[in-house]
Scaffold this motif. Structure first.
Motif, short mmCIF file in Angstrom:
data_model
loop_
_atom_site.label_atom_id
_atom_site.label_comp_id
_atom_site.label_asym_id
_atom_site.label_seq_id
_atom_site.Cartn_x
_atom_site.Cartn_y
_atom_site.Cartn_z
N CYS A 80 0.83 -1.21 0.00
CA CYS A 80 0.00 0.00 0.00
C CYS A 80 0.87 1.26 0.00
N GLN A 81 2.03 1.21 0.65
CA GLN A 81 2.96 2.34 0.57
C GLN A 81 3.48 2.52 -0.85
N ARG A 82 3.86 1.42 -1.46
CA ARG A 82 4.46 1.46 -2.79
C ARG A 82 3.44 1.90 -3.84
N ARG A 83 2.25 1.33 -3.79
CA ARG A 83 1.27 1.62 -4.82
C ARG A 83 0.71 3.03 -4.68
N ARG A 84 0.41 3.42 -3.45
CA ARG A 84 -0.16 4.75 -3.26
C ARG A 84 0.86 5.85 -3.50
N ALA A 85 2.15 5.52 -3.34
CA ALA A 85 3.19 6.51 -3.64
C ALA A 85 3.27 6.79 -5.14
N GLY A 86 2.81 5.84 -5.94
CA GLY A 86 2.85 6.01 -7.38
C GLY A 86 1.58 6.61 -7.97
N GLN A 87 0.64 6.99 -7.13
CA GLN A 87 -0.62 7.53 -7.61
C GLN A 87 -0.63 9.06 -7.50
N GLY A 88 0.37 9.68 -8.08
CA GLY A 88 0.43 11.14 -8.08
C GLY A 88 0.90 11.74 -6.79
N ARG A 89 1.42 10.92 -5.85
CA ARG A 89 1.93 11.43 -4.58
C ARG A 89 3.43 11.65 -4.68
N THR A 90 3.89 12.68 -4.03
CA THR A 90 5.34 12.94 -4.02
C THR A 90 6.04 12.08 -2.98
N GLU A 91 5.29 11.62 -1.95
CA GLU A 91 5.86 10.78 -0.91
C GLU A 91 4.92 9.62 -0.62
N ALA A 92 5.51 8.56 -0.06
CA ALA A 92 4.70 7.42 0.34
C ALA A 92 3.81 7.81 1.52
N PRO A 93 2.65 7.18 1.66
CA PRO A 93 1.79 7.48 2.81
C PRO A 93 2.41 6.94 4.10
N TRP A 94 1.93 7.44 5.21
CA TRP A 94 2.45 7.05 6.52
C TRP A 94 1.89 5.70 6.96
N LEU A 95 2.73 4.97 7.68
CA LEU A 95 2.31 3.80 8.45
C LEU A 95 2.50 4.14 9.91
N VAL A 96 1.47 3.94 10.73
CA VAL A 96 1.53 4.33 12.13
C VAL A 96 1.25 3.12 13.01
N TRP A 97 2.15 2.85 13.96
CA TRP A 97 1.94 1.81 14.96
C TRP A 97 1.80 2.50 16.31
N ILE A 98 0.72 2.18 17.01
CA ILE A 98 0.42 2.83 18.28
C ILE A 98 0.45 1.81 19.40
N ALA A 99 1.31 2.05 20.38
CA ALA A 99 1.47 1.20 21.57
C ALA A 99 1.82 -0.25 21.23
N PRO A 100 2.75 -0.51 20.31
CA PRO A 100 3.15 -1.90 20.05
C PRO A 100 3.82 -2.48 21.29
N PRO A 101 3.61 -3.76 21.58
CA PRO A 101 4.17 -4.36 22.79
C PRO A 101 5.68 -4.54 22.73
N HIS A 102 6.23 -4.55 21.52
CA HIS A 102 7.67 -4.70 21.36
C HIS A 102 8.20 -3.64 20.41
N GLU A 103 9.46 -3.30 20.57
CA GLU A 103 10.06 -2.31 19.69
C GLU A 103 10.18 -2.87 18.27
N PRO A 104 9.66 -2.18 17.27
CA PRO A 104 9.78 -2.68 15.90
C PRO A 104 11.25 -2.79 15.49
N TYR A 105 11.58 -3.85 14.76
CA TYR A 105 12.96 -4.08 14.32
C TYR A 105 13.10 -3.50 12.92
N ALA A 106 13.71 -2.33 12.85
CA ALA A 106 13.77 -1.57 11.60
C ALA A 106 14.38 -2.33 10.43
#
Length: 216
Positions: free
Chosen positions: A76-102
Motif C-alpha cells: 500500500c505504501q508502494r502503490r499509493r506513492a505512485g498515484q500522483g503522490r510525491t511521498e509514500a503514505p504514513w504507516l503508524v503503529w500505536i502502543a506496540p508491545p515490542h520495539e519494531p525491528y527496523a
C-alpha cells in the motif's frame, strides 16, 4: 393522486431528507493482498479491506500477527506513492508491545522514513491518536495494540478509517471474542500444537471459519 405526487416531490426536494443511492454505483473498496493465497481466497476482494477496521484477537502477542500484515503494508505504501503522490503514505503503529525491528521492516519493503511509532501514556491517548491518524487522509494503515476498549470507541475508529481511507488494525486479547464489534473483519489467533492457528470470526461478504495456510 396529483396532490400525493406533489407532496412526495416536495419531500424528496427537502435537503433534510437522506436518499439511498444505488448500491451498485458505489465504488468497491480497494484491498491489499495478505501475501498468502489461502487467506486471500477467504477474504472478499482477495485481501485486507482498506477504509475499514480489522480486529485481531490474540491468545498472546508474538504469534506472527504483525507478519500477517507486512506484505500489505509494503504494497500500500508502494502503490499509493505512485498515484500522483510525491511521498509514500504514513504507516503508524500505536502502543506496540515490542520495539519494531527496523532492518526487518526495511527488508520487507517498508519505507522507514514514513513509518511512525506512537507511545501514548494510556489507553485514552492511544485511542485518540488512532482516531486522528486513521481520519487524517495521509496514512495508509494504522495498527493499534490495546488490552480493551468499549463499543463506542470501536465505532469511532471504524468511522475514522472509512473517512480517511486507511486500513485500521486493532489487536486485542482473545477474551474479547464474545463481545460485539463493529469491525468489518474479526480474526482470532491462538497457539496451536505446532504453529499459530487463525480463525475468521466475522467476515462481511465472506466465509467464517479456520484458515488452512497449507492449502493452495
Amino acid at each position: 393522486m396529483l396532490r400525493d405526487v406533489s407532496s412526495l416531490a416536495d419531500i424528496l426536494a427537502d435537503a433534510r431528507v437522506w436518499k439511498l443511492k444505488d448500491a451498485s454505483a458505489a465504488p468497491a473498496r480497494p484491498v491489499w493482498s495478505t501475501g498468502n493465497g489461502s487467506l486471500d481466497a477467504r477474504l472478499p476482494g482477495g485481501g485486507w479491506p482498506t477504509a475499514s477496521l480489522i480486529e485481531v484477537l490474540l491468545d498472546h502477542t508474538g504469534l506472527g500477527e504483525v507478519q500477517l500484515f507486512l506484505p500489505a503494508l509494503a504494497e500500500c505504501q508502494r502503490r499509493r506513492a505512485g498515484q500522483g503522490r510525491t511521498e509514500a503514505p504514513w504507516l503508524v503503529w500505536i502502543a506496540p508491545p515490542h520495539e519494531p525491528y527496523a532492518p526487518a521492516l526495511a527488508q520487507q519493503g517498508i519505507e522507514l522514513t514514513r513509518f511512525l511509532v506512537v507511545r501514548p501514556a494510556g489507553a485514552t491517548e492511544a485511542l485518540w491518536a488512532a482516531e486522528q491518524a486513521l481520519g487524517s487522509g495521509v496514512c495508509a494503515a494504522v495498527l493499534l495494540w490495546l488490552k480493551g476498549t468499549d463499543d463506542r470507541w470501536l465505532r469511532r475508529l471504524k468511522l475514522a478509517a472509512e473517512a480517511g481511507g486507511a486500513l485500521g488494525v486493532l489487536f486485542r486479547p482473545a477474551r474479547h471474542r464474545f463481545e460485539s464489534s463493529p469491525a468489518t473483519l474479526r480474526l482470532l489467533m491462538t497457539q496451536g500444537e505446532h504453529e499459530a492457528r487463525l480463525d475468521l470470526l466475522k467476515v462481511q461478504g465472506g466465509r467464517p471459519g479456520p484458515v488452512d495456510f497449507g492449502a493452495a
